[in-house]
Structures are given as C-alpha cells and as structure tokens.
Design a protein around this motif. Structure first.
Motif, short mmCIF file in Angstrom:
data_model
loop_
_atom_site.label_atom_id
_atom_site.label_comp_id
_atom_site.label_asym_id
_atom_site.label_seq_id
_atom_site.Cartn_x
_atom_site.Cartn_y
_atom_site.Cartn_z
N UNK A 32 0.83 -1.21 0.00
CA UNK A 32 0.00 0.00 0.00
C UNK A 32 0.86 1.26 0.00
N UNK A 33 1.93 1.27 0.77
CA UNK A 33 2.76 2.49 0.81
C UNK A 33 3.52 2.70 -0.49
N UNK A 34 3.74 1.63 -1.27
CA UNK A 34 4.39 1.79 -2.57
C UNK A 34 3.41 2.31 -3.61
N UNK A 35 2.14 1.96 -3.49
CA UNK A 35 1.15 2.26 -4.53
C UNK A 35 0.30 3.49 -4.24
N UNK A 36 0.37 3.99 -3.04
CA UNK A 36 -0.44 5.15 -2.65
C UNK A 36 0.48 6.26 -2.17
N UNK A 37 -0.06 7.42 -2.03
CA UNK A 37 0.69 8.55 -1.50
C UNK A 37 0.26 8.78 -0.06
N UNK A 38 0.97 8.17 0.89
CA UNK A 38 0.59 8.35 2.29
C UNK A 38 0.85 9.79 2.75
N UNK A 39 0.04 10.21 3.69
CA UNK A 39 0.19 11.53 4.29
C UNK A 39 0.61 11.32 5.74
N UNK A 40 1.78 11.79 6.12
CA UNK A 40 2.28 11.57 7.46
C UNK A 40 2.13 12.83 8.31
N UNK A 41 1.89 12.63 9.60
CA UNK A 41 1.80 13.78 10.48
C UNK A 41 3.21 14.31 10.76
N UNK A 91 -9.44 13.83 7.33
CA UNK A 91 -10.03 12.50 7.38
C UNK A 91 -10.22 11.92 5.97
N UNK A 92 -9.44 12.41 5.01
CA UNK A 92 -9.63 11.97 3.63
C UNK A 92 -8.88 10.67 3.36
N UNK A 93 -9.31 9.98 2.33
CA UNK A 93 -8.66 8.75 1.92
C UNK A 93 -7.47 9.08 1.01
N UNK A 94 -6.44 8.22 1.06
CA UNK A 94 -5.28 8.43 0.20
C UNK A 94 -5.62 8.06 -1.24
N UNK A 95 -4.82 8.55 -2.15
CA UNK A 95 -5.00 8.26 -3.56
C UNK A 95 -4.15 7.06 -3.93
N UNK A 96 -4.77 6.08 -4.57
CA UNK A 96 -4.05 4.90 -5.04
C UNK A 96 -3.79 5.08 -6.52
N UNK A 97 -2.61 4.70 -6.96
CA UNK A 97 -2.23 4.85 -8.36
C UNK A 97 -3.27 4.24 -9.30
N UNK A 98 -3.60 4.93 -10.38
CA UNK A 98 -4.54 4.37 -11.36
C UNK A 98 -3.99 3.13 -12.06
N UNK A 99 -2.70 2.85 -11.88
CA UNK A 99 -2.14 1.62 -12.43
C UNK A 99 -2.68 0.38 -11.71
N UNK A 100 -3.18 0.57 -10.49
CA UNK A 100 -3.72 -0.55 -9.71
C UNK A 100 -5.09 -0.90 -10.28
N UNK A 101 -5.15 -2.06 -10.88
CA UNK A 101 -6.40 -2.52 -11.48
C UNK A 101 -7.22 -3.35 -10.51
N UNK A 102 -6.54 -4.03 -9.56
CA UNK A 102 -7.26 -4.87 -8.60
C UNK A 102 -6.47 -5.01 -7.32
N UNK A 103 -7.17 -4.91 -6.20
CA UNK A 103 -6.64 -5.29 -4.89
C UNK A 103 -7.57 -6.36 -4.38
N UNK A 104 -7.12 -7.60 -4.45
CA UNK A 104 -7.92 -8.75 -4.05
C UNK A 104 -7.42 -9.21 -2.69
N UNK A 105 -8.27 -9.10 -1.68
CA UNK A 105 -7.87 -9.41 -0.31
C UNK A 105 -8.57 -10.67 0.18
N UNK A 106 -8.04 -11.21 1.27
CA UNK A 106 -8.73 -12.29 1.96
C UNK A 106 -9.34 -11.72 3.23
N UNK A 107 -10.51 -12.23 3.56
CA UNK A 107 -11.17 -11.92 4.84
C UNK A 107 -11.20 -13.24 5.60
N UNK A 108 -10.79 -13.21 6.85
CA UNK A 108 -10.78 -14.44 7.64
C UNK A 108 -11.08 -14.10 9.09
N UNK A 109 -12.33 -14.29 9.48
CA UNK A 109 -12.72 -13.95 10.85
C UNK A 109 -12.35 -15.03 11.86
#
Length: 182
Positions: A32-41, A91-109
């Motif tokens: 995520x930190x490679x593909x988005x522009x994080x905003x640090x305090x 409280x805004x969301x970061x911008x993810x590169x438009x090169x990212x076509x899919x972020x496929x995650x697993x959910x496991x409760x």
C-alpha cells in the motif's frame, strides 16, 4: 518505508507490463505504501528524520508507467487507518495509483493473529481489521473500485503456507488471470 523506498523504486523501473504482487500480513502495508501517496503527520516525519535519517517527504513518487498492477493480499494486517491521511484534522482517503487494477484481499474472521487475541494490548498494535472484518472492506469498496475479496473464514492459521495451500488461493489466482504451473 520499505514500500516507498524499496518496492516503489523497483516499480518505477518497469513500464507497460502486467504486474502481480502477492503479500501476506504486514506485507500489505508495504504494498500500500508503494502504490499510494501516504500523508504523514509532522511528528512522524520529524521522528523518522531524527532517528533513522530518512526524509520521507523526499520519497520519489510512483511513476505512471502504464503498468497494470494486481495485488493479492493474503491475511492483510492493515486497517482503515492505513488508507486515511495521518495529518491532524484530515479524514480523507489516500489516492491509489490508477495503475492498480485490482486489490484482491482475503477476509478471515477465524485467523487468530488478525483477531488480535492479545486483549488489553490489541490497541497498541497496528490495525489488522481489513483481513478480519467485512465492515472495513465494505467501507473501502465505497472509496475504491479496485477491491475484491475472498472469504477464508474457517481457517484458523495465519501462516503464509496455509493461505497459499488453500484451494481458495488457487481460485484467486485464476480469477486474476494468473496461470498455474502444471
């Protein structure tokens, strides 16, 4: 820092390619930190510069090299906070590169590490609720169109090998057009 100063540097050398990144657990934070522009305090920026001699404000941006990036995040130990600005009052969301076509995650409760069985100490660690709770995924889908998920609930192990040996992982690979060796 590994994402901004490591993985991003590698990605900036590649252009017009299909790129597949598979991460596990906290590796999702690197991706995520490679593909988005994080905003640090300001405090974080100052501390990192003083302690580690790293100027995070001078990290190179991810170049828009016309790549098509697919991320598969197994047991992502990140949370909603990782997608939000860390600047006070923002409280805004970061911008993810438009090169990212899919972020496929697993959910496991039932993944005990993502659940943070540590009780009293759970709030002292980085968030892990994206890989554990549907509600975080549901919130992110409202902001980003690139998200998809596969439910791994029922598997208690957090081990990378358990995730990649699951038939569900093979289904994820096929769904993302990743050919399997025979």
């Amino acid at each position: 820092m590994a994402g901004e100063f490591g993985l991003r540097r590698v990605l900036n050398t590649i252009s017009n390619k299909d790129i597949y990144i598979i991460s596990h657990s906290r590796g999702a934070s690197v991706v995520l930190s490679a593909l988005a522009e994080p905003h640090f305090n300001e405090k974080f920026v100052k501390d990192i510069k003083e302690i580690h001699n790293v100027d995070v404000e001078n990290a190179k941006e991810l170049l828009e090299n016309k790549n098509r990036i697919t991320c598969i995040m197994l047991a992502p130990a990140i949370g909603l906070a990782d997608f939000k600005s860390q600047e006070a009052g923002n409280d805004s969301f970061c911008t993810i590169s438009p090169q990212v076509k899919k972020m496929h995650i697993t959910i496991n409760n039932t993944d005990k590490m993502l659940k943070k069985f540590f009780g009293f100490f759970a709030d002292k660690f980085n968030p892990t609720d994206l890989g554990y709770k549907d509600n975080v995924y549901n919130e992110l889908v409202k902001q980003y169109t690139c998200f998809d998920k596969t439910d791994f609930s029922g598997m208690e192990s957090h081990a990378f090998n358990s995730y990649i040996r699951s038939p569900k992982f093979k289904t994820m690979l096929k769904a993302n057009s990743i050919a399997l060796a025979k």
